[in-house]
Design a protein around this motif. Structure first.
Motif, short mmCIF file in Angstrom:
data_model
loop_
_atom_site.label_atom_id
_atom_site.label_comp_id
_atom_site.label_asym_id
_atom_site.label_seq_id
_atom_site.Cartn_x
_atom_site.Cartn_y
_atom_site.Cartn_z
N MET A 1 62.90 -6.92 2.02
CA MET A 1 63.19 -8.34 2.23
C MET A 1 64.00 -8.54 3.50
SD MET A 1 62.74 -10.81 -0.30
CE MET A 1 63.81 -12.09 0.12
N ASP A 2 63.46 -9.25 4.44
CA ASP A 2 64.26 -9.61 5.62
C ASP A 2 64.69 -11.07 5.48
OD1 ASP A 2 64.06 -7.11 6.72
OD2 ASP A 2 62.21 -7.56 7.80
N ILE A 3 65.98 -11.26 5.62
CA ILE A 3 66.54 -12.60 5.40
C ILE A 3 67.23 -13.10 6.66
CG2 ILE A 3 68.09 -13.96 3.94
CD1 ILE A 3 67.91 -11.57 1.93
N VAL A 4 66.90 -14.32 7.05
CA VAL A 4 67.59 -14.93 8.20
C VAL A 4 68.59 -15.94 7.66
CG1 VAL A 4 67.33 -16.43 10.21
CG2 VAL A 4 65.62 -14.66 9.75
N VAL A 5 69.81 -15.85 8.15
CA VAL A 5 70.82 -16.84 7.78
C VAL A 5 71.06 -17.75 8.98
CG1 VAL A 5 73.23 -17.20 7.11
CG2 VAL A 5 71.95 -15.27 6.16
N LEU A 6 70.89 -19.05 8.79
CA LEU A 6 71.20 -20.01 9.86
C LEU A 6 72.67 -20.34 9.74
CD1 LEU A 6 68.16 -22.43 9.62
CD2 LEU A 6 68.37 -20.25 10.84
N MET A 7 73.41 -19.92 10.74
CA MET A 7 74.86 -20.05 10.63
C MET A 7 75.40 -20.82 11.83
SD MET A 7 77.51 -16.91 10.26
CE MET A 7 78.07 -16.84 11.95
N LYS A 8 76.15 -21.84 11.55
CA LYS A 8 76.73 -22.64 12.63
C LYS A 8 78.22 -22.38 12.72
CE LYS A 8 76.61 -27.27 14.59
NZ LYS A 8 76.49 -28.70 14.36
N GLN A 9 78.70 -22.32 13.95
CA GLN A 9 80.14 -22.23 14.17
C GLN A 9 80.69 -23.64 14.26
OE1 GLN A 9 82.50 -19.57 17.07
NE2 GLN A 9 81.94 -21.36 18.28
N ALA B 1 72.73 -13.85 1.10
CA ALA B 1 71.75 -12.97 1.78
C ALA B 1 72.12 -11.50 1.56
CB ALA B 1 71.70 -13.31 3.26
N ILE B 2 73.41 -11.20 1.68
CA ILE B 2 73.84 -9.81 1.51
C ILE B 2 73.57 -9.36 0.07
CG2 ILE B 2 75.83 -8.25 1.55
CD1 ILE B 2 77.02 -10.17 3.73
N ARG B 3 73.87 -10.26 -0.88
CA ARG B 3 73.63 -9.90 -2.29
C ARG B 3 72.16 -9.67 -2.58
NH1 ARG B 3 77.89 -13.40 -6.03
NH2 ARG B 3 79.67 -13.04 -4.65
N ILE B 4 71.30 -10.50 -1.99
CA ILE B 4 69.86 -10.32 -2.22
C ILE B 4 69.41 -8.98 -1.64
CG2 ILE B 4 67.55 -11.19 -1.67
CD1 ILE B 4 68.77 -14.03 -1.65
N ARG B 5 69.87 -8.68 -0.42
CA ARG B 5 69.49 -7.40 0.19
C ARG B 5 69.97 -6.23 -0.66
NH1 ARG B 5 72.96 -5.94 4.98
NH2 ARG B 5 74.24 -5.40 3.17
N GLU B 6 71.21 -6.33 -1.17
CA GLU B 6 71.75 -5.25 -2.01
C GLU B 6 70.91 -5.09 -3.27
OE1 GLU B 6 75.81 -6.56 -2.40
OE2 GLU B 6 76.45 -5.53 -0.55
N LYS B 7 70.53 -6.22 -3.86
CA LYS B 7 69.78 -6.18 -5.11
C LYS B 7 68.37 -5.64 -4.89
CE LYS B 7 68.71 -9.06 -9.07
NZ LYS B 7 68.46 -10.45 -9.46
N GLN B 8 67.76 -6.04 -3.77
CA GLN B 8 66.40 -5.60 -3.49
C GLN B 8 66.38 -4.19 -2.93
OE1 GLN B 8 63.49 -7.85 -3.55
NE2 GLN B 8 64.75 -9.32 -4.65
N ALA C 1 80.38 -12.48 10.32
CA ALA C 1 79.29 -12.34 9.34
C ALA C 1 78.79 -10.90 9.30
CB ALA C 1 78.15 -13.30 9.69
N LEU C 2 78.77 -10.24 10.46
CA LEU C 2 78.36 -8.84 10.50
C LEU C 2 79.38 -7.99 9.72
CD1 LEU C 2 77.20 -8.51 14.23
CD2 LEU C 2 75.76 -8.81 12.20
N ALA C 3 80.65 -8.36 9.82
CA ALA C 3 81.69 -7.62 9.09
C ALA C 3 81.59 -7.86 7.59
CB ALA C 3 83.07 -8.01 9.62
N MET C 4 81.07 -9.04 7.22
CA MET C 4 80.84 -9.27 5.78
C MET C 4 79.72 -8.38 5.26
SD MET C 4 81.07 -13.46 5.61
CE MET C 4 80.64 -13.66 3.87
N GLY C 5 78.83 -7.95 6.18
CA GLY C 5 77.76 -7.05 5.75
C GLY C 5 76.39 -7.38 6.29
N ALA C 6 76.28 -8.41 7.14
CA ALA C 6 74.98 -8.71 7.75
C ALA C 6 74.64 -7.61 8.75
CB ALA C 6 75.03 -10.06 8.44
#
Ligand SMILES: Cc1cc2nc3c(=O)[nH]c(=O)nc-3n(C[C@H](O)[C@H](O)[C@H](O)COP(=O)(O)OP(=O)(O)OC[C@H]3O[C@@H](n4cnc5c(N)ncnc54)[C@H](O)[C@@H]3O)c2cc1C
Ligand SMILES: Nc1ncnc2c1ncn2[C@@H]1O[C@H](COP(=O)(O)O)[C@@H](O)[C@H]1O
Lengths: 261, 321
Positions: free
Chosen positions: A1-9, A46-53, A75-80
């Protein structure tokens, strides 16, 4: 599963916002920038889905100023896994439609099964970008999700609505937007902050994604900014010797002076 | 160039949303100034009869799309229908409400027609025949004036801001054949309480509770809200504590409300909470801490224990009825 997160600063919700001399933008020097709170939920999910999958990657996609790479790093430090920053001088003072167009253009060249976004950005409060992207890419949108489940190429989501919730289903790829209650975003650990320094953030300009700046026609243009009128210029302290007296007085005031109730 | 105005009037199985009447009323005012025709669009199931109600708020023409398949909101279907309508009856301005569904359609339509859209609008002016919309930014810390390129100019109005005004017209109804696009999402289950409670964003009175409530017992607030025909809201803390459901949260990451009366009970008045209620007409703060920030914004400040003030207030109101 590849997940894109749209993230705004966005500016921290507690930040003091000041209008600049041009009267159409804000002073950015002293502003503390953060991940849009709803997008933080998106990163976490997104991180949880990747971990689960048990596989795939989480890609953070941001359109914004160069300084937005700092929040991508968070976000990368959170795990992306990877970051893409779309940054171009021609995108200054852009509107949500241009943002959606530019993001959709990038996504045309990225493999993804799922896009997770926030339902609204707390700076412009447009609630516009995810629906427009859904339109440009022709993928289904499931809004304000508090629970999701993925299996057999389908996603099922519980969506909050007035008076309860609705369970919706769609085929992947799809876009979902977050709602508070979906999860509790994690804090990056020190080890992950160090690891994140080595992860890649790719910066793209409009030319890189094949959009010329003529296509950057602003559709929703800010012509001026102002501070809202000050509230409670005639603030009334409701006096009384007891809570009962205050309650009676409050009711009188609301009926007589404010003309309500 | 057309100088006509069109309003998408949000409809649910239970009838029109209040914002539909607000949008039609505002559409009438704009159409009058532009000397244009006001068209209202109603999409849903069982809408044929109810749609005629909009004549009372000034609709000259009522386009109705009534089909059982339109019972559940589907963005693709609704957008396809509205796109056809906009092409057939091109308006200069298209107004919608500010529910997520309305904003969803507005964004799609603007993307399809490559035109500008503004959500959460609080006020409109006209610069000759072009719209100048006022909308909040940064949780209401700033107000922006925006103009919209392209045609139609699409604007979503914030609930409870624009006055509803009656202006009866002999409206002509036109039934529209639905173009039923294939839906991309399927409804699996509806978990609805079907209560007759007023929707938070449409309520004239909102009574909210925060950490000062101390527990999930919000019965005092519910009683007061019931007496005043209002709704109950909450601060994020009250929601995070599990005392109230997420849709009740008022603030920058919750709902934005603009009632006539907002009563904040045991809420300190954090900036993020203010973002959701500072456009209320009248704010009452009930807090035992005289230095609580809410008192910098409240019109009426009651410094006392909410558990003493609220029962007394409820008795006073009951006594008058
Ligand atoms: C990114 C972000 C987004 C946020 N979004 C939101 C949002 O959308 N909505 C929101 O509300 N908050 C939001 N917050 C949280 C916000 O910053 C505050 O923490 C929150 O609003 C505080 O809730 P409160 O006023 O209920 O609690 P507190 O700040 O703890 O205040 C409780 C108040 O109750 C008073 N009190 C206690 N007992 C009594 C009594 N018996 N009688 C009378 N008064 C009493 C106290 O004096 C105190 O003033 C957000 C924060 C962040 C960082
Ligand atoms: N500049 C941007 N870069 C990346 N994502 C964005 C951007 N602007 C908006 N989004 C996404 O769209 C959501 C809604 O934003 P908005 O439509 O601006 O209220 C946000 O929560 C993000 O997920």
């Amino acid at each position: 599963m590849d997940i894109v997160v749209l993230m705004k600063q966005v500016p921290d919700t507690a930040a003091l916002i000041q209008i600049s001399e041009d009267n159409v933008s804000i002073k950015t020097e002293d502003v503390k920038w953060v991940i849009n709170p709803y997008d933080e939920l998106a990163v976490e999910e997104a991180i949880r889905i990747r971990e689960k999958q048990g596989g795939g990657k989480v890609i953070i996609l941001t359109a914004g100023a160069g300084s937005a790479s700092a929040t991508i790093r968070t976000a990368l430090a959170m795990g992306a896994d990877e970051g893409i920053l779309i940054s171009d001088p021609a995108l200054e003072n852009s509107d949500p439609q241009i943002t959606a167009k530019v993001i959709a253009a990038v996504l045309n060249n990225v493999n993804f099964d799922l896009i997770i976004a926030g339902p609204r950005a707390v700076d412009d409060d447009s609630s516009y970008v995810p629906a427009a992207i859904s339109e440009y890419l022709g993928v289904p949108l499931l809004s304000t999700v508090i629970r999701q489940e993925i299996s057999n190429g389908k996603i099922q989501c519980e969506q909050t609505v007035q008076d309860g919730s609705i369970v919706l289903e769609a085929n992947l790829p799809a876009i979902i937007t977050t709602q508070r209650g979906l999860n509790e975003p994690r804090y990056p650990s020190l080890a992950n902050i160090m690891k994140a320094k080595k992860k890649s953030i790719v910066t793209k300009t409009l030319a890189d994604i094949g959009l010329s700046s003529e296509q950057k026609l602003i559709k929703t243009k800010i012509v001026s900014l102002a501070y809202p009128p000050r509230r409670n210029a005639e603030k009334v302290i409701v006096e009384g010797a007891s809570a009962e007296e205050k309650a009676a007085r409050l009711l009188n005031l609301l009926q007589d002076k404010a003309g309500i109730l | 160039m057309s100088n006509n105005v069109m309003v998408f009037a949000g409809y649910t199985g239970a009838g029109f949303k209040k914002s539909a009447f607000e949008a039609v009323s505002e559409g009438r005012r704009l159409a009058n100034r532009l000397n244009g025709v006001l068209t209202a669009v109603v999409i849903g199931s069982g809408t044929k009869e109810t749609a005629l109600e909009l004549a009372r708020y000034g609709a000259d023409r009522i386009l109705t799309c009534d089909h059982p398949a339109l019972e559940d909101f589907d963005p693709d279907r609704y957008t396809a229908i509205l796109t056809d309508i906009v092409k057939q009856y091109p308006p200069a301005i298209l107004l919608l409400g500010s529910s997520y569904n309305d904003k969803n359609i507005a964004a799609r339509l603007a993307a399809r027609l490559d035109t500008g859209a503004a959500t959460e609008c609080l006020e409109f002016a006209l610069d000759s025949d072009r719209l100048v919309a006022t909308r909040p930014l940064y949780g209401g810390k700033l107000m922006a004036q925006v103009t919209l390129e392209g045609t139609p100019q699409i604007a979503c109005i914030r609930s409870n801001v624009f006055p509803i005004a009656e202006d009866m017209k002999a409206a002509e109804q036109v039934m529209i054949e639905p173009n039923l696009a294939e839906p991309k999402t399927r409804v699996v289950e509806k978990k609805l309480k079907n209560s007759d409670k007023v929707e938070l964003t449409e309520a004239d009175v909102v009574i909210s509770g925060g950490r000062g409530m101390g527990s999930s017992d919000f019965s005092l607030l519910e009683k007061l809200a019931e007496l005043l025909g209002g709704a109950v809201g909450a601060s994020r803390t009250a929601v995070d504590e599990g005392w109230r459901p997420y849709p009740d949260q008022v603030g920058q990451t919750g709902k934005v409300v603009s009632p006539k009366l907002y009563v904040a009970c045991g809420i300190s008045g954090a900036m993020q909470h203010l973002a959701g209620m500072s456009s209320s007409e009248c704010i009452v703060g009930i807090n035992r801490d005289p230095d609580a920030p809410i008192f910098n914004y409240a019109d009426y400040c009651v410094v006392d224990d909410l558990f003493k003030v609220l029962p007394a207030l409820i008795e006073e109101i009951k006594g008058q009825q």
